[in-house]
Design an enzyme around this catalytic site. Structure first.
Site, PDB file in Angstrom:
ATOM      1  N   ALA A 165      40.020  47.493  40.505  1.00 14.41           N
ATOM      2  CA  ALA A 165      39.060  47.470  39.394  1.00 14.41           C
ATOM      3  C   ALA A 165      38.067  46.314  39.532  1.00 14.41           C
ATOM      4  CB  ALA A 165      39.828  47.413  38.072  1.00 14.41           C
ATOM      5  N   SER A 166      37.939  45.478  38.493  1.00 10.65           N
ATOM      6  CA  SER A 166      36.857  44.493  38.454  1.00 10.65           C
ATOM      7  C   SER A 166      37.043  43.302  39.380  1.00 10.65           C
ATOM      8  CB  SER A 166      36.651  43.997  37.019  1.00 10.65           C
ATOM      9  OG  SER A 166      36.043  45.002  36.241  1.00 10.65           O
ATOM     10  N   ILE A 167      38.180  43.194  40.057  1.00  8.75           N
ATOM     11  CA  ILE A 167      38.278  42.184  41.117  1.00  8.75           C
ATOM     12  C   ILE A 167      37.253  42.504  42.211  1.00  8.75           C
ATOM     13  CG2 ILE A 167      39.813  41.132  42.844  1.00  8.75           C
ATOM     14  CD1 ILE A 167      42.152  41.712  41.030  1.00  8.75           C
ATOM     15  N   SER A 168      36.788  43.749  42.227  1.00  8.23           N
ATOM     16  CA  SER A 168      35.706  44.138  43.138  1.00  8.23           C
ATOM     17  C   SER A 168      34.469  43.269  42.941  1.00  8.23           C
ATOM     18  CB  SER A 168      35.344  45.610  42.920  1.00  8.23           C
ATOM     19  OG  SER A 168      36.470  46.452  43.082  1.00  8.23           O
ATOM     20  N   LYS A 169      34.245  42.787  41.721  1.00  7.12           N
ATOM     21  CA  LYS A 169      33.092  41.920  41.460  1.00  7.12           C
ATOM     22  C   LYS A 169      33.187  40.628  42.259  1.00  7.12           C
ATOM     23  CE  LYS A 169      32.182  43.645  36.747  1.00  7.12           C
ATOM     24  NZ  LYS A 169      33.135  44.754  36.683  1.00  7.12           N
TER      25      LYS A 169
END
Length: 556
Positions: A165-169
């Site tokens: 999920a937002s660890i992709s950021k």
């Protein structure tokens, strides 16, 4: 063994056999017992054979697996080997006395953390959860609990691949930072310089600029999944009023203490009146029921987008919710625009550029999520329906948000990533004492910039922190002696359809003397992934990091 027994019996039966044989026969005769016949030799051979057989069988049993070949237990699939039995102490000079194996050195922390994860898993009803921990750059524990695939009873293990999920950021931030270091990207010019397809914006009739730096820290004003601007503004106003109320109450208590705790009816009446007014304002500002992210239709898009430029059409013509730089508004769509900036600044497709970074970081199991490719060890993802029954999540296509929430990974790869960031953050401190250290993947000054909290931002998963550049950061703080000490750490959480995640980095508190005897990275990195949505994992990761921090000692 047959030849050995033959030799033993032949030697014992000869007239010139072993002296102990003759002596035993003579002693037997002197004791007045019946004479030994030739059969005693066969008895000796049989006895030796049985003894050797028992010894051989014991050795084979020691080499054989202790568990039956049945299905593995999903509740206990640790990467680390079981603790060995207590051994005799080695001589003082033995090299083996210098260091305990990681599983023994951190046995208490592992047991405590495993128990904590079991409790979290049971509380939220998560099918499976995987954890990984590294200390000073070395992975010391990784384990899976529960199931990666409930239907086929496939247990979670350290190699299980899940949505991060937002660890992709945080991964996308590395791409932006590398381009910035190379002079190919200016963080502070309007994004239209790189992506003219994104229209220029106005806010309340005034022309405004959206920059890469503002996009990174969610200060651009670009919306998230909620399209209703009024609801978003009401929610922001309500939160601001609550925060102001808390600040006013704190100031009033401080003033009361400074006056020596004296009070009178007039001041008490005034205080009660203020509280009553604040409550009334709060009721008036309280927004109507707002949908959470998992009730938003755009989260479940099934459309395939060929590139980042194409996916801009989802939001590029929408108005800004706030003036850029004035308000924090978390936005995954902002990172979709950042992916387009990476493509234009680098000259590569976003995914191709990210795969180069993953190769450099040795993150070999980290890939964009696509339905068609066969991805080994990929988990299935789950949610509870309205009847509280566990069901599979619907199919989604995350191609519109690769940069903000579209990657798959393992806890091991996330640990490598966290340690690479920690190394870059600390290596500048060690350069004077260790001249031969390799450079970090990102320069120390870049990492300091990335992990410096940005004003006007929020960190939703820890209210004591601020958002920095694609990371949430909590700074070191201690208000009172012998009381709670807030440690400095950086983290990012993630929430996707059927998945939750966290990556947390707890740097060691270094001093000048410690630097002389150590090399980076120094600190604890924790990664947790789960195949159930809406599971808050940051506080759990922080507790685990602090448990391992208690048990660590200098092994350099």
């Amino acid at each position: 063994m047959y030849r050995l027994l033959s030799a033993v019996t032949a030697r014992a039966a000869t007239p010139g056999g072993w002296a102990w044989g003759r002596g035993r026969r003579a002693a037997h005769h002197r004791a007045g017992l019946p004479p030994l016949g030739p059969g005693w030799v066969g008895g000796l051979g049989l006895g030796l054979g049985l003894a050797l057989g028992v010894k051989l069988a014991g050795g084979l049993r020691g080499a054989a697996p202790t568990q039956s070949p049945g299905a593995p237990d999903p509740e206990a699939s640790p990467q680390a080997e079981p603790l060995p039995p207590q051994e005799q102490p080695f001589a003082p000079w033995s090299a083996q006395t210098q260091m305990l194996p990681p599983t023994r050195r951190f046995a208490r922390a592992i047991d405590s953390s495993r128990d904590l994860l079991h409790r979290i898993k049971d509380e939220v009803g998560a099918p499976g959860i995987v954890v990984g921990v590294s200390v000073d750059g070395k992975e010391v524990w990784s384990e899976g609990l529960g199931y990666a695939d409930v239907e086929n009873r496939v247990p979670c293990k350290p190699e299980t691949v899940m949505r991060i999920a937002s660890i992709s950021k945080s991964l996308t931030m590395v791409a932006l930072a590398k381009l910035w270091e190379a002079g190919k990207l200016d963080l502070d010019i309007p994004v239209q310089h790189y992506v003219p397809e994104f229209p220029e914006k106005e806010y309340e009739g005034e022309k405004v600029s959206v920059t890469t730096r503002l996009l990174i820290s969610h200060l651009s004003g670009i919306r998230h999944y909620e399209k209703d601007m009024k609801k978003v503004k009401e929610e922001k106003a309500y939160k601001a009023s609550k925060m102001m109320k808390g600040t006013m109450e704190s100031d009033q208590e401080k003033e009361f203490k400074e006056k020596g705790g004296k009070s009178n009816e007039k001041s008490d009446f005034a205080k009660a009146k203020i509280e009553q007014d604040n409550d009334a304002k709060g009721r008036n500002l309280k927004p109507g029921k707002k949908k959470n992210d998992f009730e938003q239709g755009e989260l479940y898009l099934k459309e395939k987008f060929e590139n980042s430029i194409e996916s801009l059409r989802l939001f590029k013509n929408d108005p800004l919710f706030f003036k850029p730089g004035s308000q924090f508004l978390y936005s995954t769509f902002g990172y979709t625009l950042l992916a387009a900036i990476v493509e234009r600044a680098s000259g590569y497709k976003y995914l191709d550029y990210m795969q180069k970074i993953f190769h450099d970081l040795d993150m070999l199991t980290t890939v964009q999520e696509e339905n068609e490719p066969v991805i080994y060890n990929r988990a299935r993802f789950y949610v509870y329906n309205k009847k509280r029954r566990l069901v599979n999540t619907p199919y989604v296509d995350n191609s519109y948000k690769w940069a903000g929430g579209g990657f798959l990974s393992t806890v091991g790869d996330l640990l490598k990533f966290g340690n690479a960031m920690l190394y870059g953050y600390q290596v500048g401190l060690f350069k004077n004492s260790h001249e031969n250290l390799l450079p970090g993947y990102l320069k120390p000054e870049t990492m300091v910039m990335i992990w410096t909290p940005v004003p006007n931002t929020e960190m939703s998963w820890d209210k004591e922190g601020k958002y920095a550049m694609a990371w949430g950061v909590v700074e070191k703080k201690q208000t009172y002696g012998s009381c709670r000490k807030q440690r400095h750490y950086a983290s990012h959480t993630g929430g996707a359809v059927g998945a939750s995640s966290v990556l947390l980095v707890l740097p060691e508190e270094l001093d000048a003397e410690a630097i002389n005897n150590k090399v980076p990275p120094r600190g604890i990195v924790v990664s947790i992934i789960c195949n159930m949505q809406s599971v808050g994992l940051n506080s759990t990761a922080l507790k685990i990091a602090l448990e391992f921090d208690k048990d660590r000692y200098d092994i350099s």
